[in-house]
Scaffold this motif. Structure first.
Motif, PDB file in Angstrom:
ATOM      1  N   LEU A   1      19.871   0.089  15.948  1.00  0.00           N
ATOM      2  CA  LEU A   1      19.582  -1.093  15.134  1.00  0.00           C
ATOM      3  C   LEU A   1      19.455  -0.723  13.663  1.00  0.00           C
ATOM      4  O   LEU A   1      20.069  -1.361  12.785  1.00  0.00           O
ATOM      5  CB  LEU A   1      18.287  -1.725  15.642  1.00  0.00           C
TER       6      LEU A   1
ATOM      7  N   ALA B   1      21.924  -1.505  10.283  1.00  0.00           N
ATOM      8  CA  ALA B   1      21.372  -2.134   9.078  1.00  0.00           C
ATOM      9  C   ALA B   1      21.637  -1.288   7.841  1.00  0.00           C
ATOM     10  O   ALA B   1      21.967  -1.814   6.769  1.00  0.00           O
ATOM     11  CB  ALA B   1      19.875  -2.357   9.252  1.00  0.00           C
TER      12      ALA B   1
ATOM     13  N   THR C   1      15.148  -5.867   9.354  1.00  0.00           N
ATOM     14  CA  THR C   1      15.521  -5.211  10.610  1.00  0.00           C
ATOM     15  C   THR C   1      14.397  -4.324  11.120  1.00  0.00           C
ATOM     16  O   THR C   1      14.125  -4.268  12.324  1.00  0.00           O
ATOM     17  CB  THR C   1      16.797  -4.386  10.408  1.00  0.00           C
TER      18      THR C   1
END
Length: 319
Positions: A201, A205, A239
């Motif tokens: 993740l 980002a 994020t």
């Protein structure tokens, strides 16, 4: 008496004139009720499943938490007695402390390791997609398989014990039966299994941070550390906030790792709140008490989530 006959569109008229005349005739609007009816038809099965398998069980568990509800025997309304029994039980207080301790150890380690690896896996790293896959594999590996591997690492005569004996001549502690090491062993295994999701993740980002911001910081003389904390970190803070929230919620619900590795032992030193709820409901067979414990867990997670949302204004930057 003369009648006025409207001019008829002659077939010999230019094509542009005929197109303009046809365009003036707008199609009849569809009935809004028919569109709503078809929307309800398509959304109905999902809404029905949500009601049967989610909404009804949630309401039922709240009702059961105020009742004495053994699996076999008479059932009756007891009000808040289940909650009073929970907070009067020293084991319940212990498992709450165990759960909080796990969260305080697991969440920071998970976030630091995943963010550090994501910052390292820049486009300059060759074959970084291979590293991403390798780091993500434990996340999708079945938990039972991971536990089997880690039990072999932790047990006496296992990999850790054999490595310490061959290198420094000392024996490793029996991690899973030592109160001082059991929770740390569970945290280490959980971090190894869970950091891959946040790493992927955060890496995605970081790839989305505009290059012109980084180039401008480098032209101003910012080093790698300053570029990361002054440019990249604020850019990916939404994020990071999402990853933090999801990690917190899942860590409060930890169950499989302590249940499969230590069964909550030694004693109750690694028993977590979800394991307590499972034991109370399916072994002690007191569903009312177990439902009350589940709602206590829900309120804890709700409170932590609310605090996080209130605090995000100080460090989360939205474009």
């Amino acid at each position: 008496m003369t009648s006025v006959i409207p001019p008829r569109l002659d077939e010999s008229a230019p094509a542009a004139s005929r197109k303009a005349a046809g365009a003036s005739r707008a199609p009849a609007p569809r009935e809004p009720g028919r569109r709503s009816w078809w929307g309800a038809v398509f959304a109905g099965p999902h809404a029905l499943g949500l009601a049967i398998f989610t909404a009804v069980p949630i309401v039922a568990s709240l009702v059961v938490s105020f009742m004495s509800w053994p699996m076999v025997g008479e059932r009756g309304w007891v009000g808040l007695d289940n909650y009073a029994d929970l907070f009067g039980d020293p084991v319940f207080r212990t498992v709450i402390l165990n759960t909080v301790g796990f969260v305080l150890l697991y969440v920071p380690l998970n976030l630091v390791i995943s963010l550090g690896l994501a910052a390292w896996l820049t486009p300059r790293i060759r074959h970084r997609h291979v590293f991403r896959v390798l780091f993500f594999i434990p996340t999708v590996t079945p938990i039972v398989a991971n536990v089997v591997v880690w039990r072999m690492l932790y047990e006496p005569g296992g990999f850790i014990d054999a490595t310490l004996e061959s290198t420094v001549g000392v024996q490793a502690p029996n991690f899973l039966v030592d109160e001082n090491w059991a929770m740390l062993a569970i945290v280490a295994m959980s971090v190894w299994q869970g950091f891959g999701y946040n790493m992927l993740l955060f890496s995605a980002a970081l790839d989305a941070v505009p290059d012109n911001l980084i180039e401008a910081a480098e032209l101003d003389g910012a080093g790698p550390w300053q570029t990361f904390w002054r440019i990249k970190f604020p850019a990916i803070s939404p994020t990071i906030f999402f990853g933090t929230m999801m990690t917190l919620i899942t860590s409060f619900q930890v169950f499989a790792q302590p249940f499969l590795l230590t069964k909550g032992g030694p004693g109750t030193s690694t028993e977590t709140l979800v394991q307590y709820i499972y034991t109370t409901g399916f072994q002690v067979q007191q569903l009312g008490l177990a439902s009350a414990g589940a709602w206590v867990l829900f309120m804890i997670i709700l409170g932590v989530t609310a605090v996080q949302f209130l605090g995000q204004k100080r460090w989360v930057h939205y474009e």
